[in-house]
Design an enzyme around this catalytic site. Sequence first.
Site, PDB file in Angstrom:
ATOM      1  N   TYR A  35     -12.745 -10.846   2.716  1.00 29.54           N
ATOM      2  CA  TYR A  35     -13.528 -11.428   3.334  1.00 29.54           C
ATOM      3  C   TYR A  35     -13.281 -12.138   4.650  1.00 29.54           C
ATOM      4  O   TYR A  35     -13.023 -13.320   4.906  1.00 29.54           O
ATOM      5  CB  TYR A  35     -14.155 -12.626   2.410  1.00 29.54           C
ATOM      6  CG  TYR A  35     -15.451 -13.316   2.952  1.00 29.54           C
ATOM      7  CD1 TYR A  35     -16.508 -12.604   3.408  1.00 29.54           C
ATOM      8  CD2 TYR A  35     -15.453 -14.681   2.858  1.00 29.54           C
ATOM      9  CE1 TYR A  35     -17.776 -13.215   3.616  1.00 29.54           C
ATOM     10  CE2 TYR A  35     -16.803 -15.471   3.456  1.00 29.54           C
ATOM     11  CZ  TYR A  35     -17.995 -14.873   3.774  1.00 29.54           C
ATOM     12  OH  TYR A  35     -18.823 -15.205   4.237  1.00 29.54           O
ATOM     13  N   ARG A  78     -17.374 -12.576  11.348  1.00 30.23           N
ATOM     14  CA  ARG A  78     -17.766 -12.820  10.043  1.00 30.23           C
ATOM     15  C   ARG A  78     -18.909 -13.804   9.731  1.00 30.23           C
ATOM     16  O   ARG A  78     -19.112 -14.606  10.724  1.00 30.23           O
ATOM     17  CB  ARG A  78     -16.805 -13.250   9.154  1.00 30.23           C
ATOM     18  CG  ARG A  78     -17.171 -13.345   7.694  1.00 30.23           C
ATOM     19  CD  ARG A  78     -15.927 -13.873   6.806  1.00 30.23           C
ATOM     20  NE  ARG A  78     -15.875 -15.365   6.876  1.00 30.23           N
ATOM     21  CZ  ARG A  78     -14.796 -16.148   6.385  1.00 30.23           C
ATOM     22  NH1 ARG A  78     -13.728 -15.484   5.938  1.00 30.23           N
ATOM     23  NH2 ARG A  78     -15.058 -17.151   6.494  1.00 30.23           N
ATOM     24  N   ASP A  79     -19.791 -13.586   9.014  1.00 22.70           N
ATOM     25  CA  ASP A  79     -20.790 -14.625   8.992  1.00 22.70           C
ATOM     26  C   ASP A  79     -21.822 -14.449  10.184  1.00 22.70           C
ATOM     27  O   ASP A  79     -22.293 -15.588  10.580  1.00 22.70           O
ATOM     28  CB  ASP A  79     -20.649 -15.782   8.418  1.00 22.70           C
ATOM     29  CG  ASP A  79     -21.576 -16.502   7.514  1.00 22.70           C
ATOM     30  OD1 ASP A  79     -22.491 -15.629   6.806  1.00 22.70           O
ATOM     31  OD2 ASP A  79     -21.494 -17.682   7.263  1.00 22.70           O
ATOM     32  N   SER A  87     -19.805 -19.919   7.011  1.00 22.70           N
ATOM     33  CA  SER A  87     -18.744 -19.417   6.574  1.00 22.70           C
ATOM     34  C   SER A  87     -17.947 -18.526   7.846  1.00 22.70           C
ATOM     35  O   SER A  87     -17.441 -17.404   7.634  1.00 22.70           O
ATOM     36  CB  SER A  87     -18.912 -18.408   5.556  1.00 22.70           C
ATOM     37  OG  SER A  87     -18.903 -18.990   4.389  1.00 22.70           O
ATOM     38  N   ASP A 132     -22.157  -9.885   2.296  1.00 22.90           N
ATOM     39  CA  ASP A 132     -23.170 -10.012   3.468  1.00 22.90           C
ATOM     40  C   ASP A 132     -23.093  -9.166   4.696  1.00 22.90           C
ATOM     41  O   ASP A 132     -24.112  -8.916   5.527  1.00 22.90           O
ATOM     42  CB  ASP A 132     -23.171 -11.653   3.966  1.00 22.90           C
ATOM     43  CG  ASP A 132     -23.581 -12.444   3.014  1.00 22.90           C
ATOM     44  OD1 ASP A 132     -23.969 -12.009   1.947  1.00 22.90           O
ATOM     45  OD2 ASP A 132     -23.472 -13.764   3.423  1.00 22.90           O
ATOM     46  N   ASP A 164     -21.009 -23.704  -0.924  1.00 22.39           N
ATOM     47  CA  ASP A 164     -21.403 -22.791   0.035  1.00 22.39           C
ATOM     48  C   ASP A 164     -21.525 -23.251   1.520  1.00 22.39           C
ATOM     49  O   ASP A 164     -21.568 -22.415   2.515  1.00 22.39           O
ATOM     50  CB  ASP A 164     -23.036 -22.480  -0.200  1.00 22.39           C
ATOM     51  CG  ASP A 164     -22.939 -21.567  -1.515  1.00 22.39           C
ATOM     52  OD1 ASP A 164     -22.419 -20.728  -1.911  1.00 22.39           O
ATOM     53  OD2 ASP A 164     -24.205 -22.117  -2.211  1.00 22.39           O
TER      54      ASP A 164
HETATM   55  C1  BGC Z   1     -16.514 -19.364   1.883  1.00 22.29           C
HETATM   56  C2  BGC Z   1     -14.738 -19.181   1.514  1.00 22.29           C
HETATM   57  C3  BGC Z   1     -14.748 -19.311   0.003  1.00 22.29           C
HETATM   58  C4  BGC Z   1     -15.606 -18.430  -0.791  1.00 22.29           C
HETATM   59  C5  BGC Z   1     -15.764 -18.726  -2.193  1.00 22.29           C
HETATM   60  C6  BGC Z   1     -17.392 -18.778   1.074  1.00 22.29           C
HETATM   61  O1  BGC Z   1     -18.556 -18.872   1.316  1.00 22.29           O
HETATM   62  O2  BGC Z   1     -16.524 -18.965   3.375  1.00 22.29           O
HETATM   63  O3  BGC Z   1     -14.026 -19.910   2.248  1.00 22.29           O
HETATM   64  O4  BGC Z   1     -13.518 -18.889  -0.403  1.00 22.29           O
HETATM   65  O5  BGC Z   1     -17.096 -18.788  -0.390  1.00 22.29           O
HETATM   66  O6  BGC Z   1     -15.962 -20.064  -2.449  1.00 22.29           O
END
Ligand code: BGC
Length: 392
Positions: free
Chosen positions: A116, A121-122, A128, A169, A347
């Site tokens: 990820y 990203r996001d 995130s 996503d 989240d």
């Molecule tokens: C976050 C990550 C995290 C993952 C699991 C994601 O929404 O951006 O940093 O490791 O969730 O909790």
Amino acid sequence: MIQQRVLAILSVSLAFAACAGTGTGAPVDPAHAEASHRNPFLDVNFFINPEYVENVEATAKAFPSEAEAIRKVKQYPTGLWLDSIAHVANLPLWLGEARKQQQASGKPTLSLIVVYDLPNRDCAANSSAGELKIEENGVARYQTEFIDVIAAHFKSFSDLPIVAILEPDSLGNLVTNLNMPKCSDARDVYVNQTAYAIRKLALPNVSIYLDAAHAGWLGWDHHRENLIKVYKKVLRAAGGLDMIRGFATNVSNYTHLYNRDGAAMESSDPCYNELVYVKKLAVGLADHGVRNKGFIVDTGRNGKGQIRKVWGHWCNIKGAGLGERPRAAPEPFIDAFFWVKPPGESDGISDPTQPRFDAECASNESAKGAPQAGVWFQSYFHDLVRNAVPPL
Ligand code: BGC
């Protein structure tokens, strides 16, 4: 993470013809191709992450009268997230632990890794947002400092079964959110770098799954159809259908497996729960020649129904409970139920003055006092345990 459905008009046709064949990718490794026909969750133990166990234990100590129920969570596996270049350093530590667990039990011990860190990203949310940006050499860094390093670690643990879920996503955002500049800028990068990650990680011990959003985001017929077109484009660039084992749905979301919650929230969405979504997506994929793929469904936080009125709300939803326990082959089409997002990790931050604040995390359906995405949110975890369905 963004999990909301945004009714955007897809401004570009992503239609592509059949994606069998090698495309621009390297020829598929026969051992990896062979492995892509098997459910990797069968006949294995799951790696238990000692760091997660520590968080659970700290919570048990904080709520002594409920410690017994809380401690039961320690026996379940959770996804291991590689969400930055720096965190790749955790990978050999986790896999080293997994090897010890494998040696101790004498049974193959599977680790589930979430990859990820795509550039931009996001792209449709903020909570995130990642470290890599396209305009700051993000693609080259993603390849050399992130994916190539992960691939090298996977190779040096070739005795361990590994499941890799790629980039939650991202491809969903190409279906509904191309009206947002950060997403439209990322369109080709998301497709080509996902293909790059697939090619590099397609090793004999690694089963790859692409993220498939969830029923409340892409359940509509035209969205599913467009998602499949995006997949075909990615797989064509990656080297063909045998490069992946399947798809992961509901990652970090709350959509119920079995009930009719969706019908009350979005009556035009034919996928009123997650299992209906998986089935319709599997049928649609087969119609497009993508057959016999397996699905992982994230059941970490979808045990309790009727917890939100707006399906598009996705951040630390109040009233959520732990869902079905991780296990192999629970339903047709499903390789596993799994707690991909470690239940108890936030989240996104709810304080508007902080970096990466997203207004979704201060919605009327979101828990207050939430820390940054990925950080342990003890009171929220406590509620997940209390609301678990089935109970612990
Ligand atoms: C976050 C990550 C995290 C993952 C699991 C994601 O929404 O951006 O940093 O490791 O969730 O909790």
